[in-house]
Design an enzyme around this catalytic site. Sequence first.
Site, PDB file in Angstrom:
ATOM      1  N   TRP A  14     -11.149  -9.842 -58.509  1.00 48.50           N
ATOM      2  CA  TRP A  14     -11.056 -11.176 -59.103  1.00 48.50           C
ATOM      3  C   TRP A  14      -9.847 -11.952 -58.608  1.00 48.50           C
ATOM      4  CZ3 TRP A  14     -15.666 -11.733 -60.618  1.00 48.50           C
ATOM      5  CH2 TRP A  14     -16.365 -10.676 -61.193  1.00 48.50           C
ATOM      6  N   GLU A 134     -28.968  -5.266 -61.840  1.00 45.39           N
ATOM      7  CA  GLU A 134     -29.205  -5.817 -60.513  1.00 45.39           C
ATOM      8  C   GLU A 134     -27.881  -5.999 -59.782  1.00 45.39           C
ATOM      9  OE1 GLU A 134     -28.327  -9.825 -60.843  1.00 45.39           O
ATOM     10  OE2 GLU A 134     -27.325  -8.336 -62.076  1.00 45.39           O
ATOM     11  N   GLU A 137     -24.709  -6.668 -61.401  1.00 45.14           N
ATOM     12  CA  GLU A 137     -24.305  -5.601 -62.328  1.00 45.14           C
ATOM     13  C   GLU A 137     -24.155  -6.094 -63.766  1.00 45.14           C
ATOM     14  OE1 GLU A 137     -20.751  -4.137 -60.420  1.00 45.14           O
ATOM     15  OE2 GLU A 137     -21.926  -2.767 -59.197  1.00 45.14           O
TER      16      GLU A 137
END
Length: 276
Positions: A14, A134, A137
């Site tokens: 991040w 997917e 996540e």
Amino acid sequence: TNAGAFVASPTDPWGQSVPASTTHAGWTYREVFARDSYETFTGLLADGDRASARDMVLFLFDKTQQPDGSFPRDSELDGAVAPDTFGLSEIDEVAYPLLMAWEAGLSGDASFYRDHIRPAADYIVDHGPSTGAERWEEHPGFSPAAIASEIAGLVAAGKLATDAGDTARAHLYFATADDYQRNVKRWTVTTTGPDGPRYFIRESVDGNPNTAQTYDLGNGSRSGVDQRSIIDAGFLELTRLGELPAHDADVQASLSVADSVLERQTASGPGWHRYG
């Protein structure tokens, strides 16, 4: 120390600035992800480094594959399951190693097929096409991106099974891949959504893309959002992996929808959100 243990990235996910020695769970990409590994793997092949590409495949299968044939969300550099795996079941992380094994030329080895390829392919047959989470996540469902990887992985597994003399499993893997390819639009193309007559959605919760199913978006975003209004570019994996042509009408329509929903102009040019 562990040849083929390519990390997803030396950075943090991040954008935080942290010491290089930071190892606390959930805040590092200095781990091995099978999904990310496929991107690095194809780069290695394109660059002509077939030896490193092969090392990566062998590391994944020899060090990280689980007893049920699956692969963890991410692994440490010695192959141990990483502490931030979170128990997620991400079926594309099982499919990509199969495709990598074929592309790396690991066919014709009967024991490798028996011990590694067959358990992974059987896992996809038993658990697909829906996935526990997917590629972002955040939610289970029928994802065009995940299904695309499953189709490619099963086709690769079918070829590896053929080379290993396991014709029965080869037929099973090819037939399952064909079934997924024939039905992916039925599972993931909406004809009742707000953004156009027909387009791929990020995922359908239960394989029904035309219903007002809702789910919560992760990372502190909105909750209870109609699945038909959530767009990403995951459907492009179907063209990248050769399962739908680039001129397919639904692919073309979905490109326009993705641009209208996701594209933003920035000071340095256009950018796209991961989904919206």
